[in-house]
Design a protein around this motif. Structure first.
Motif: not given
Length: 391
Positions: A8-25
């Motif tokens: 149910e939760k979109d954690y990518y949206k919570v952090l504001g990063v794309p789904k292919d974001a790197t660990e550093a991003e």
């Protein structure tokens, strides 16, 4: 964190990063948002506090490569709360109540307790909770505590004693399943883990035993008449226990793996034995040393001599008593005490007690009268009174 949260939760949206974001991003985005929404920087702002919890929760998942992989797989399978139809033509999706899936799934085909295939199989593979909804986590056996009373000598030298214990064992009537038919179903609340997680604020979660299955991970459809569905029954057994040398009164000994058996391949619990030691009529104990009080005559204390002293379980030793030994002096017989952890022994502490005869014959009385006259000029209490005046 529950499986439902993964879907149910979109954690990518919570952090504001794309789904292919790197660990550093992901790390950079988390640090920036955490600083902006930290409760210390937003006193009394409940919205910022909730936002901070969401950010921390998202970072806990996306910041861990293993959990991120599980999360991505779950989202791909059950994206946006809709189960994607996998038929030819690919097309469409249909919505369903996630509460029915995760909270109240019924046993049967496609359910957590089903005979094969279905949601339980899918999530068993994703989250290591067992395929087919039937394999649950191993469970450690309970610890058992018992008491034993030893003689003084047994405590010093060590002993093997029979110990009768009562503990929870797998129920023989249902083979430890808790179900009359031997076919319990996986608990839908904890999905067979025996534990549930609850949020405690700040992005942290605490794990508690599942109240619905009482931590077993299984629920009996037809509870066993003997164990009432618990899968455990009280059992008594007698085992030979080796008590190490040198134990002391009220000492608590831990014997690993000698407690109640585990469930589903889990390790056995431990056995804790509380030792009680009977008193000895002659010997006492002080740490690793034994103690004994030895009476000596007045002439032995005054003139000196050799005194035989008993030992615990061994031959007597002879101690040399110096002339002028005062009453209450303690001497040491090395290596005649209790056994230490390293295998060496403590000492035997021998306290001298001058024995005063209750009756004297004429010859002994005459000799003592002569001695008193010879030492009349000496006052043994002179220093006592001088010290009292000086104080």
């Amino acid at each position: 964190m529950s499986t439902k949260d993964f879907v149910e939760k979109d954690y990518y949206k919570v952090l504001g990063v794309p789904k292919d974001a790197t660990e550093a991003e992901i790390k950079k985005a988390y640090r920036k948002l955490a600083r902006e929404n930290h409760p210390d920087a937003n006193k009394g702002d409940t919205r910022a506090e909730e936002r901070f919890k969401e950010i921390s929760e998202a970072n806990d998942v996306l910041g861990d490569p293993k959990r991120r992989k599980e999360y991505d797989e779950a989202r791909a399978l059950f994206g946006n709360g809709g189960l994607r139809a996998g038929g030819p033509g690919g097309g469409g999706s249909f919505n369903f109540d996630l509460g029915d899936l995760f909270g109240g799934a019924q046993a049967g085909a496609g359910g957590f307790g089903g005979g094969g295939g279905g949601i339980g199989d899918v999530f068993g593979g994703l989250f290591n909770r067992g395929g087919g909804g039937a394999r649950t986590q191993p469970r450690r056996g309970q610890d058992v505590e018992s008491e034993v009373t030893l003689s003084f000598t047994e405590a010093i030298e060590g002993a093997t004693v029979p110990l009768r214990m009562s503990s929870q064992q797998p129920c023989t009537a249902c083979s430890g399943t808790g179900d009359k038919n031997g076919t319990p179903r996986v608990c839908p609340t904890c999905v067979g883990t025996g534990q549930v997680s609850r949020g405690s604020g700040g992005g942290f979660s605490l794990t508690d035993p599942c109240v619905d299955c009482k931590g077993r991970g299984l629920i009996a459809e037809t509870p066993c008449d003997v164990c009432k569905g618990s899968g455990r029954a009280k059992s008594s057994r007698t085992m030979q226990v080796r008590i190490p040398a040198g134990v002391s009164d009220h000492q608590r000994i831990r014997l690993r793996g000698k407690g109640a058996p585990g469930e589903r391949g889990g390790p056995n619990g431990d056995l804790y034995v509380v030792v009680h030691v009977d008193a000895h009529p002659v010997f006492g104990r002080k740490d690793d040393n034994l103690t004994v009080t030895v009476p000596v005559s007045f002439t032995e204390a005054a003139l000196g001599g050799e005194v035989k002293v008993p030992t615990l379980g061994g031959p007597a030793v002879t101690l040399k008593l110096p002339a002028g030994t005062p009453n209450g002096r303690t001497m040491r017989a090395r290596g005649k005490g209790a056994v230490r952890k390293d295998g060496t022994r403590g000492d035997l502490l021998v306290t001298v007690e001058v024995a005063v005869p209750k009756e004297l014959d004429d010859k002994a009385r005459e000799a003592l009268e002569t001695y008193r006259e010879a030492t009349a000029s000496e006052d043994p209490r002179a220093e006592l009174f001088q010290a009292a005046k000086g104080a």
